[in-house]
Design an enzyme around this catalytic site. Structure first.
Site, PDB file in Angstrom:
ATOM      1  N   THR A 129      -8.084   2.969   7.556  1.00 36.21           N
ATOM      2  CA  THR A 129      -7.493   1.733   8.083  1.00 36.21           C
ATOM      3  C   THR A 129      -5.996   1.884   8.354  1.00 36.21           C
ATOM      4  O   THR A 129      -5.356   0.935   8.790  1.00 36.21           O
ATOM      5  CB  THR A 129      -7.705   0.569   7.087  1.00 36.21           C
ATOM      6  OG1 THR A 129      -7.333   1.024   5.782  1.00 36.21           O
ATOM      7  CG2 THR A 129      -9.147   0.111   7.076  1.00 36.21           C
ATOM      8  N   ALA A 130      -5.440   3.067   8.087  1.00 37.72           N
ATOM      9  CA  ALA A 130      -4.003   3.282   8.282  1.00 37.72           C
ATOM     10  C   ALA A 130      -3.755   3.977   9.633  1.00 37.72           C
ATOM     11  O   ALA A 130      -4.214   3.490  10.662  1.00 37.72           O
ATOM     12  CB  ALA A 130      -3.437   4.068   7.098  1.00 37.72           C
ATOM     13  N   LYS A 154      -6.602   4.436  12.149  1.00 42.34           N
ATOM     14  CA  LYS A 154      -7.048   3.271  12.927  1.00 42.34           C
ATOM     15  C   LYS A 154      -6.151   3.060  14.148  1.00 42.34           C
ATOM     16  O   LYS A 154      -6.640   2.733  15.233  1.00 42.34           O
ATOM     17  CB  LYS A 154      -7.090   2.012  12.064  1.00 42.34           C
ATOM     18  CG  LYS A 154      -7.665   0.830  12.822  1.00 42.34           C
ATOM     19  CD  LYS A 154      -7.821  -0.384  11.938  1.00 42.34           C
ATOM     20  CE  LYS A 154      -8.443  -1.522  12.737  1.00 42.34           C
ATOM     21  NZ  LYS A 154      -7.639  -1.917  13.903  1.00 42.34           N
ATOM     22  N   ALA A 179      -3.459  12.079  21.070  1.00 43.87           N
ATOM     23  CA  ALA A 179      -3.161  12.357  22.481  1.00 43.87           C
ATOM     24  C   ALA A 179      -3.600  13.746  22.925  1.00 43.87           C
ATOM     25  O   ALA A 179      -2.773  14.602  23.260  1.00 43.87           O
ATOM     26  CB  ALA A 179      -1.665  12.148  22.758  1.00 43.87           C
ATOM     27  N   ASP A 206       0.840  -1.201   0.000  1.00 45.01           N
ATOM     28  CA  ASP A 206       0.000   0.000   0.000  1.00 45.01           C
ATOM     29  C   ASP A 206       0.872   1.247   0.000  1.00 45.01           C
ATOM     30  O   ASP A 206       0.537   2.247  -0.630  1.00 45.01           O
ATOM     31  CB  ASP A 206      -0.908   0.004   1.236  1.00 45.01           C
ATOM     32  CG  ASP A 206      -2.040  -1.009   1.100  1.00 45.01           C
ATOM     33  OD1 ASP A 206      -2.537  -1.187  -0.020  1.00 45.01           O
ATOM     34  OD2 ASP A 206      -2.409  -1.616   2.120  1.00 45.01           O
ATOM     35  N   ASN A 247      -4.199   8.812   1.930  1.00 43.80           N
ATOM     36  CA  ASN A 247      -4.488   8.254   3.257  1.00 43.80           C
ATOM     37  C   ASN A 247      -4.923   9.343   4.235  1.00 43.80           C
ATOM     38  O   ASN A 247      -6.031   9.348   4.703  1.00 43.80           O
ATOM     39  CB  ASN A 247      -3.249   7.563   3.848  1.00 43.80           C
ATOM     40  CG  ASN A 247      -3.170   6.086   3.502  1.00 43.80           C
ATOM     41  OD1 ASN A 247      -4.104   5.530   2.933  1.00 43.80           O
ATOM     42  ND2 ASN A 247      -2.061   5.457   3.840  1.00 43.80           N
TER      43      ASN A 247
HETATM   44  P1  NAP Z   1       5.350   2.543   6.576  1.00 42.35           P
HETATM   45  O1  NAP Z   1       5.631   3.124   7.919  1.00 42.35           O
HETATM   46  O2  NAP Z   1       6.385   1.824   5.816  1.00 42.35           O
HETATM   47  O3  NAP Z   1       4.085   1.545   6.678  1.00 42.35           O
HETATM   48  C1  NAP Z   1       2.927   1.815   7.286  1.00 42.35           C
HETATM   49  C2  NAP Z   1       2.027   0.563   7.243  1.00 42.35           C
HETATM   50  O4  NAP Z   1       0.715   0.997   6.935  1.00 42.35           O
HETATM   51  C3  NAP Z   1       2.404  -0.467   6.196  1.00 42.35           C
HETATM   52  O5  NAP Z   1       2.172  -1.749   6.734  1.00 42.35           O
HETATM   53  C4  NAP Z   1       1.447  -0.177   5.071  1.00 42.35           C
HETATM   54  O6  NAP Z   1       1.142  -1.295   4.269  1.00 42.35           O
HETATM   55  C5  NAP Z   1       0.223   0.230   5.854  1.00 42.35           C
HETATM   56  N1  NAP Z   1      -0.755   1.032   5.119  1.00 42.35           N
HETATM   57  C6  NAP Z   1      -0.537   2.051   4.249  1.00 42.35           C
HETATM   58  N2  NAP Z   1      -1.708   2.526   3.818  1.00 42.35           N
HETATM   59  C7  NAP Z   1      -2.673   1.809   4.410  1.00 42.35           C
HETATM   60  C8  NAP Z   1      -4.079   1.835   4.361  1.00 42.35           C
HETATM   61  N3  NAP Z   1      -4.742   2.724   3.619  1.00 42.35           N
HETATM   62  N4  NAP Z   1      -4.779   0.945   5.113  1.00 42.35           N
HETATM   63  C9  NAP Z   1      -4.136   0.049   5.895  1.00 42.35           C
HETATM   64  N5  NAP Z   1      -2.803  -0.034   5.984  1.00 42.35           N
HETATM   65  C10 NAP Z   1      -2.077   0.846   5.248  1.00 42.35           C
HETATM   66  O7  NAP Z   1       4.825   3.771   5.705  1.00 42.35           O
HETATM   67  P2  NAP Z   1       4.284   3.741   4.228  1.00 42.35           P
HETATM   68  O8  NAP Z   1       4.211   2.349   3.718  1.00 42.35           O
HETATM   69  O9  NAP Z   1       5.028   4.770   3.458  1.00 42.35           O
HETATM   70  O10 NAP Z   1       2.805   4.290   4.483  1.00 42.35           O
HETATM   71  C11 NAP Z   1       2.565   5.585   4.947  1.00 42.35           C
HETATM   72  C12 NAP Z   1       1.392   5.500   5.871  1.00 42.35           C
HETATM   73  O11 NAP Z   1       1.823   4.915   7.092  1.00 42.35           O
HETATM   74  C13 NAP Z   1       0.797   6.812   6.285  1.00 42.35           C
HETATM   75  O12 NAP Z   1      -0.107   7.302   5.326  1.00 42.35           O
HETATM   76  C14 NAP Z   1       0.137   6.444   7.600  1.00 42.35           C
HETATM   77  O13 NAP Z   1      -1.228   6.092   7.407  1.00 42.35           O
HETATM   78  C15 NAP Z   1       0.850   5.214   8.062  1.00 42.35           C
HETATM   79  N6  NAP Z   1       1.430   5.462   9.370  1.00 42.35           N
HETATM   80  C16 NAP Z   1       0.924   4.785  10.423  1.00 42.35           C
HETATM   81  C17 NAP Z   1       1.366   5.031  11.702  1.00 42.35           C
HETATM   82  C18 NAP Z   1       0.766   4.260  12.811  1.00 42.35           C
HETATM   83  O14 NAP Z   1      -0.094   3.402  12.562  1.00 42.35           O
HETATM   84  N7  NAP Z   1       1.160   4.533  14.049  1.00 42.35           N
HETATM   85  C19 NAP Z   1       2.339   6.012  11.932  1.00 42.35           C
HETATM   86  C20 NAP Z   1       2.846   6.705  10.850  1.00 42.35           C
HETATM   87  C21 NAP Z   1       2.366   6.422   9.555  1.00 42.35           C
HETATM   88  P3  NAP Z   1       2.186  -1.947   3.221  1.00 42.35           P
HETATM   89  O15 NAP Z   1       3.061  -2.818   4.056  1.00 42.35           O
HETATM   90  O16 NAP Z   1       1.295  -2.714   2.323  1.00 42.35           O
HETATM   91  O17 NAP Z   1       2.938  -0.850   2.553  1.00 42.35           O
END
Ligand code: NAP
Ligand code: MN
Length: 272
Positions: free
Chosen positions: A165-166, A169, A189, A50, A126
């Site tokens: 869902t990213a 969630k 927070a 993703d 996202n």
């Molecule tokens: P990453 O840190 O390498 O991966 C973030 C994870 O989120 C990966 O497992 C990715 O899946 C998954 N993901 C991305 N879009 C998603 C969606 N729409 N629904 C469910 N899961 C999703 O960063 P990245 O791959 O460049 O992705 C950037 C995204 O990371 C940001 O947009 C943000 O949503 C997310 N993120 C999450 C957190 C957290 O949950 N605490 C913190 C910072 C950022 P794949 O393994 O398939 O790439």
């Protein structure tokens, strides 16, 4: 040589498996007379996860009406990916039969106005998250012109339905079906006590309503837009709305339903 007339760009992450799939798929497409084109393609295929689809989206964010995306996942099934890496023949066959059908999802538009009058706009697939770089962020949040609350805490995110869902969630936000055209505002927070008060729960905001955020303590803030991060000094306001353009995906005959993806990603098999 005859061609299908369809221009295709392929984008892959650096993982060896993604690079392998990239070369294999490129050869298969060439053999079937697709045109490989990395400036104005009709179809953009992202290979990886993703996260890779987010990069593909940003490469073409100014041509959203002209392109349709396809995601190939080299791991598990993702949210933006309809194919696994062992389904390349099926993907090529579906692209040969393809007559332009698409599935479209909302995109977030973020407008940042600085105190010096500069304006920067971003599109997010996202979410966009804003934080103050070092100390507590304090900001007034206005929803559809109603001064709603004064937020104190780490920051807030505004996510799209497919982004729900990213990061959203992880912050305790709700999962939204992508056919619902709405944005979700989620706190990171928040400080809540006798003195400071915010709603606390995530808010789902309809397409017609704008969200505005006005920092009250100005210095450096960090804005993350999907997988990119920007630092801004002296932000006057940030406006969030659903963009005029949507992201289009090539409609896939075997498209897995959203609820199956959510189950596959977060629940797994349920014991009977
Ligand atoms: P990453 O840190 O390498 O991966 C973030 C994870 O989120 C990966 O497992 C990715 O899946 C998954 N993901 C991305 N879009 C998603 C969606 N729409 N629904 C469910 N899961 C999703 O960063 P990245 O791959 O460049 O992705 C950037 C995204 O990371 C940001 O947009 C943000 O949503 C997310 N993120 C999450 C957190 C957290 O949950 N605490 C913190 C910072 C950022 P794949 O393994 O398939 O790439
Ligand atoms: Mn990733």
């Amino acid at each position: 040589m005859k061609n299908t007339g369809k221009r295709v760009d392929l984008i892959a992450n650096r993982k060896p498996q993604s690079q392998k799939v990239l070369h294999k798929l490129r050869e298969k497409l060439k053999k079937q007379h697709f045109i490989i084109n990395d400036t104005n393609p009709d179809i953009v295929i992202s290979i990886g996860g993703d996260g890779m689809l987010l990069s593909a989206f940003h490469k073409y964010e100014n041509q959203l009406d002209k392109v349709r995306f396809v995601g190939v996942h080299t791991g598990h099934l993702g949210f933006y990916t309809d194919y696994r890496d062992f389904e390349l023949d099926q993907l090529v066959a579906n692209l040969q039969l393809d007559s332009g059908a698409k599935v479209s999802y909302p995109v977030l538009n973020v407008k940042v106005t600085l105190e010096n009058g500069d304006v920067k706009t971003f599109r997010a697939l996202n979410e966009a998250s804003i934080r103050r770089s070092d100390r507590t962020m304090v900001a007034d949040i206005i929803i559809n012109h109603v001064p709603f609350e004064r937020f104190r805490g780490d920051g807030v995110t505004v996510s799209t339905p497919t982004g729900s869902t990213a990061y959203n969630k992880s912050l305790g936000g709700a999962v939204l079906h992508p056919t619902i055209e709405a944005l979700q505002l989620t706190e990171i927070a928040s400080l809540n006590n006798r003195v400071y008060r915010t709603l606390g729960s995530s808010i789902i905001i309809p397409k017609k309503d704008k969200i505005e955020l006005l920092p009250t303590r100005n210095d450096y803030h960090t804005l993350s837009v999907d997988n990119s991060t920007y630092s801004f000094r002296n932000i006057e306001r940030i406006e969030y709305q659903i963009d005029h353009h949507k992201i289009h995906f090539v409609a896939t005959p075997s498209h897995t339903s959203f609820w199956n993806r959510v189950k596959d990603a977060f629940i797994g098999e349920v014991d009977e």
